[in-house]
Design a protein around this motif. Structure first.
Motif, PDB file in Angstrom:
ATOM      1  N   CYS A  95      39.190  41.613  39.165  1.00 44.08           N
ATOM      2  CA  CYS A  95      40.631  41.402  39.284  1.00 44.08           C
ATOM      3  C   CYS A  95      40.896  40.643  40.577  1.00 44.08           C
ATOM      4  N   HIS A 194      52.798  45.352  36.145  1.00 46.15           N
ATOM      5  CA  HIS A 194      52.709  46.613  36.884  1.00 46.15           C
ATOM      6  C   HIS A 194      54.103  47.229  36.927  1.00 46.15           C
ATOM      7  N   CYS A 297      44.542  46.785  32.762  1.00 48.76           N
ATOM      8  CA  CYS A 297      43.668  45.941  31.962  1.00 48.76           C
ATOM      9  C   CYS A 297      42.447  46.783  31.569  1.00 48.76           C
ATOM     10  N   CYS A 300      40.108  48.788  34.086  1.00 46.27           N
ATOM     11  CA  CYS A 300      40.762  48.894  35.401  1.00 46.27           C
ATOM     12  C   CYS A 300      40.993  50.381  35.692  1.00 46.27           C
TER      13      CYS A 300
HETATM   14  S1  SF4 Z   1      46.037  46.315  35.764  1.00 48.39           S
HETATM   15 FE1  SF4 Z   1      44.311  46.457  37.163  1.00 48.39          FE
HETATM   16  S2  SF4 Z   1      42.899  44.818  36.607  1.00 48.39           S
HETATM   17 FE2  SF4 Z   1      44.867  44.425  35.647  1.00 48.39          FE
HETATM   18  S3  SF4 Z   1      45.929  43.071  37.074  1.00 48.39           S
HETATM   19 FE3  SF4 Z   1      46.562  45.143  37.536  1.00 48.39          FE
HETATM   20  S4  SF4 Z   1      45.188  45.873  39.117  1.00 48.39           S
HETATM   21 FE4  SF4 Z   1      44.260  44.068  38.200  1.00 48.39          FE
END
Ligand code: SF4
Length: 341
Positions: A95, A194, A297, A300
């Motif tokens: 990431c 997020h 994701c 993750c």
């Molecule tokens: S969910 Fe996790 S892997 Fe996906 S963008 Fe956010 S921090 Fe990165």
């Protein structure tokens, strides 16, 4: 693009990722299954998000993101370690998180190309809103997923914590537009956002936003607000664990199409009191422990991004123990009993 890297081209690596890669020695009780990188910038981000130590007006430490330390390394040192970690199946994703500064996009592309020229691994890029051309460029380079963080469940809260009310560059409409464009370029369910619980929204507002994401082919990754010293929101409390558990349960049911916001019932405080699913289904889902794992994701697990290893744990980075599942089941049942009284 010249991929010759000299030592001055640095990248930040989350402390857990640096240990997994063998860049530093250290003990961790839950290893990241994704390697977390952050673009290196000598200075603050031009954005001004109230919860972030990297923010333009934050007094927070430059090597912090949330409560995690991110030491800097020459990119080429990091690149030398990645293939072995991928081949040994220690990690399943990389990431790349970006700060906002003039040359960030060039640097992200260079990091992506350098990694994929050495090994085949899914890459997520977590960034500010990008236009269609930039999104297409990332897709053509082989980026697997893009995440554009809304963070806030509503426009009002967004403007307060990262938009106009805090002199930040972001605007709600632009974020929404960029997310929908990203879905067009990468395809449904290949885009993440997020969402931070505990910025002043109600459970109803958060769950409605989760449903909006799923309806539009965006996967919502859940975060618990974490007060960081030196940031504008350093004195705000973390969300109640009861409420966070109910939101995690709603998130699991919606993202797995086992229920829908429109079937859920909320009380006068806009807390969820009925998930629109049978008691048997709820019992089975809660006892699996899966709803309380880190969401994001694929692969993750973001260990201790929002909590200390000593707890209380909001997002579990590893399968829960039977004891932990029992505690959570009692917590959720107790909150319902309180509701019935
Ligand atoms: S969910 Fe996790 S892997 Fe996906 S963008 Fe956010 S921090 Fe990165």
């Amino acid at each position: 693009m010249n991929l010759n890297l000299d030592d001055s081209f640095k990248v930040r690596v989350s402390i857990g990722s640096a240990i997994v890669l063998g860049l530093i020695n250290g003990k961790i009780d839950a290893a990241p299954t994704t390697i977390y990188l952050l673009t290196y910038h000598d200075g603050k981000c031009t954005a001004n998000c109230g919860f972030c130590p990297q923010a333009r007006e934050s007094q927070g430490k430059a090597n912090m993101l949330s409560r995690v330390v991110w030491p800097a390394f020459p990119l080429k040192e990091v690149l030398n370690k990645i293939p072995q970690a991928v081949n040994s199946r220690k990690i399943h994703r990389i990431c790349i998180q970006t700060l906002n500064y003039p040359n960030f996009f060039q640097e992200v592309k260079k990091i992506v190309k350098s990694i994929l020229s050495r090994t085949k691994v899914p890459i997520s890029v977590s960034c500010q809103p990008l236009n269609r051309e930039m999104l297409k460029e990332l897709s053509l380079l082989g980026v697997n997923r893009v995440s554009i963080a809304l963070d806030a469940a509503t426009k009002e809260i967004f403007e307060k914590v990262k938009g106009s009310a805090i002199q930040g560059p972001y605007r709600w409409e632009k974020h929404i537009e960029a997310l929908l464009t990203a879905v067009e370029v990468f395809g449904r369910n290949n885009i993440t956002t997020h969402l931070i619980v505990g910025l002043g929204e109600t459970e109803k507002e958060m769950i409605s936003r989760i449903q909006w994401c799923v309806d539009n082919g965006i996967y919502p990754a859940m975060f618990a607000f974490t007060p960081i010293r030196g940031t504008k929101l350093e004195n705000m409390p973390q969300p109640s664990l009861d409420s966070y558990r109910r939101i995690q349960l709603a998130h699991f049911l919606i993202t797995n199409k086992l229920s829908d916001y429109r079937k859920m019932v909320f009380n006068q405080k806009d807390e969820v009191v009925d998930f629109g699913a049978s008691k048997a289904m709820l019992k089975e889902v809660i006892e699996s422990g899966t709803p309380f794992l880190t969401s994001g994701c694929p692969s993750c697990n973001r260990p201790y991004y929002n909590e200390k290893p000593s707890g209380p744990i909001y997002n579990y980075p590893r399968p829960l123990t039977t004891k932990e599942i029992k505690e959570i089941a009692n917590q959720i049942l107790k909150s319902f009993r309180n509701e019935d009284e």
